[in-house]
Design a protein around this motif. Structure first.
Motif, mmCIF file in Angstrom:
data_model
loop_
_atom_site.group_PDB
_atom_site.id
_atom_site.type_symbol
_atom_site.label_atom_id
_atom_site.label_comp_id
_atom_site.label_asym_id
_atom_site.label_seq_id
_atom_site.Cartn_x
_atom_site.Cartn_y
_atom_site.Cartn_z
ATOM 1 N N HIS A 75 0.831 -1.211 0.000
ATOM 2 C CA HIS A 75 0.000 0.000 0.000
ATOM 3 C C HIS A 75 0.861 1.254 0.000
ATOM 4 N N ASN A 78 2.715 1.411 -3.462
ATOM 5 C CA ASN A 78 1.771 1.797 -4.522
ATOM 6 C C ASN A 78 1.469 3.289 -4.464
ATOM 7 N N HIS A 79 1.477 3.836 -3.286
ATOM 8 C CA HIS A 79 1.188 5.269 -3.105
ATOM 9 C C HIS A 79 2.398 6.140 -3.428
ATOM 10 N N LYS A 88 0.973 -2.696 -10.069
ATOM 11 C CA LYS A 88 0.868 -2.636 -8.600
ATOM 12 C C LYS A 88 1.835 -3.574 -7.872
ATOM 13 N N GLU A 141 -7.637 -7.150 -7.635
ATOM 14 C CA GLU A 141 -8.060 -6.374 -6.460
ATOM 15 C C GLU A 141 -9.558 -6.358 -6.363
#
Length: 141
Positions: A75, A78-79, A88, A141
Motif C-alpha cells: 500500500h 503503490n502510493h 501494482k 483487487e
C-alpha cells in the motif's frame, strides 16, 4: 502426451480470524525456528559448497525477504513509488525489484520510484530491469 490447461486460481473468501491467526503463528515459528534453520543452513552450505553455497543460500533468503516486502509494504509503495496507472506492488510471488522494473518500462514510476531505481542501478547496473519476472500472474483487487 496430454496437454493440460491451467486456469487462474479462484479467489475464495477467507475468514479474517483465520488470516490473523495464521499470521501470528507464522511470526512465532519464524522467531523460534528461523535462527536454528539459518545457522544449520549456513553450516550445511559452508561444508558442502563453501563460500559459493553460502552466497547462493543468502541470495535465496534475500529474494524471499524481498517478496515479503512486496506484500508487506504494497500500500505504501503503490502510493509513493508508482503512478495510479502503474503496475501494482503486492504479488506474493514477485520481488520489489521486478515491480520497479515493470513500472520503469511503462514510465509509471514517481520521482521516489525513480530514485529507488537509480539506487538499485548504482548497486547493480540495470538491476530492476534484469529482475523482471515475466511469468507472474497479476493480482486481482
Amino acid at each position: 502426451m496430454a496437454i493440460f490447461e491451467c486456469e487462474p486460481p479462484v479467489s475464495k473468501k477467507v475468514n479474517p480470524f483465520i488470516g490473523v491467526l495464521l499470521f501470528l503463528i507464522s511470526i512465532v515459528l519464524l522467531v523460534t525456528t528461523g535462527p536454528l534453520g539459518l545457522i544449520y543452513g549456513l553450516g550445511y552450505k559452508l561444508f558442502t559448497k563453501f563460500m559459493t553455497g553460502i552466497g547462493d543460500f543468502c541470495l535465496e533468503i534475500a529474494i524471499s525477504v524481498d517478496q515479503l516486502g512486496n506484500v508487506l509494504m504494497q500500500h505504501l509503495l503503490n502510493h509513493l513509488w508508482i503512478t495510479s496507472k502503474g503496475y501494482k506492488f503486492g504479488n506474493r510471488d514477485e520481488t520489489i525489484s521486478s515491480v520497479i522494473g515493470k513500472n520503469l518500462q511503462t514510465d509509471t514510476l514517481t520521482s521516489f520510484g525513480k530514485l529507488m531505481d537509480r539506487i538499485l542501478d548504482f548497486l547493480e547496473p540495470e538491476h530492476s530491469l534484469n529482475s523482471i519476472d515475466y511469468f507472474i500472474q497479476p493480482i486481482e483487487e
